[in-house]
Scaffold this motif. Sequence first.
Motif, short mmCIF file in Angstrom:
data_model
loop_
_atom_site.label_atom_id
_atom_site.label_comp_id
_atom_site.label_asym_id
_atom_site.label_seq_id
_atom_site.Cartn_x
_atom_site.Cartn_y
_atom_site.Cartn_z
N PRO A 36 47.93 41.88 44.16
CA PRO A 36 46.97 40.78 43.97
C PRO A 36 45.88 41.20 42.98
CG PRO A 36 47.41 41.13 46.30
CD PRO A 36 48.03 42.29 45.58
N TYR A 37 45.39 40.26 42.23
CA TYR A 37 44.38 40.55 41.21
C TYR A 37 43.16 41.25 41.82
CZ TYR A 37 41.02 39.86 37.44
OH TYR A 37 40.07 40.07 36.45
N GLU A 38 42.75 40.78 43.01
CA GLU A 38 41.54 41.36 43.61
C GLU A 38 41.71 42.82 44.00
OE1 GLU A 38 43.59 38.73 46.77
OE2 GLU A 38 43.11 38.64 44.63
N ASN A 39 42.96 43.29 44.12
CA ASN A 39 43.21 44.69 44.48
C ASN A 39 43.28 45.62 43.26
OD1 ASN A 39 43.35 43.79 47.07
ND2 ASN A 39 45.54 44.08 47.33
N LEU A 40 43.24 45.07 42.08
CA LEU A 40 43.33 45.89 40.87
C LEU A 40 42.00 46.59 40.60
CD1 LEU A 40 45.20 43.37 38.52
CD2 LEU A 40 46.20 45.11 40.02
N SER A 41 42.08 47.72 39.92
CA SER A 41 40.86 48.46 39.58
C SER A 41 40.03 47.65 38.58
CB SER A 41 41.21 49.82 38.97
OG SER A 41 41.78 49.65 37.68
#
Length: 417
Positions: A36-41
Amino acid sequence: MSNFVFISPNFPRTYYQFPKAWKEVGGTALCIGEDPYENLSQELKESMDEYYQVGSMMDYDQMYRAVAWFAHKHGKIDWLESNNEFWLEQDARLRTDFNITSGDNSTTVMRYKTKSNMKAFYEKAGVPVARYHLVSTLAEGKKFIKEVGYPVIVKPDDGVGANATWKIANDSQLEDFYKQNLKTQYIMEEFVPGYIVSYDGITDQNGTIIFRTSHVFPEPIMDIVNQKGECFYYSVREVPKDLDEMGAAVIKAFDIKARFFHTEYFRLSEDKPGLGKKGSLVGLEVNMRPPGGYTPDMMNFANDINVYRIYANMAMYNEGDYDTERPYFCAYIGKRDYIAYQNSMADVYKKYGQSICMHERMPSILGSAMGDEAYVARFRTEKEVQEFMRFVYERRPAVERKVQEAEEPAKKKAKKK
């Protein structure tokens, strides 16, 4: 403006630098991944123009729809790449289906995907290779071993790294091997005594090598994986002349254009009839993508360059020639959690802090081959590399280890209370 689709941008962790470099040279960086996008650095988020999440990168239909969405929104896709061995065939299929001509298609990619196919290109370049046999029956295996003798190496013909690779030393082990339910085609090769050296770099769109370097692997990755050993390798400041000439001939034979390359050779530790004298080179295999793990970052540290930017400039403008003076050796030291080391992290940093460029916990998917914890450090001399390696790998005295092991149950019991 050129549209670049980069696949799996968060593995390895530093690969966010591929879309980042593309944006920096004026292109549009479009990424596809499972997380998920929110889990990306935050680093990765800032490196992309757009991100498309799929449920599984193994599902071609999902990958196709992701690329189609980018093409619909941004126009023709100019470049598509993962720079990851596992996805090379899928990358090629996507290029074929979207008429992306800046890389290999589904047909041409196979010349460097199977180990048996690689042999012909090494030989075309005048490089000796180990004799081999595509595994079929036990009788055929015995016939091959009668010709080359024990030990032999068996591994998947189309495999990644040293997974499912091992040495067979006698008839009993051979018979056990054939009793296994092999789910893929295996290749059997004669054993080559020696250590591995690599010839690594980047070619431009005309096939000219614009950057090259070399790494030394004292221990076979196969043994590290199978024995859960420590992984130590390092780049050299000067590419040996015989390797430079042979490596360049191999890249030309494979007709490699506009991509990273990682080619491997044995440096013979003894005379080997049919292959060469002690000290000479024998072709092993190729991987037409960056060397594994954080090796691209090691290239940067060793040469004070940015290979991600070199790659982006090459792709966008076909520019670049980076024949550096190679100011440093750069070493990778992979440690194992189960080994009791004498020197702590604090000890290592106290003595070598100025030389350490990275210190990482390795992802589990890389851990079997590269260790659980890793240091990357650079030095002016090979002697310093060896001294650093010995310091990091120094074991605790046996008596001290036994005392610690005896104390562990009591400590655990006290914690429970």
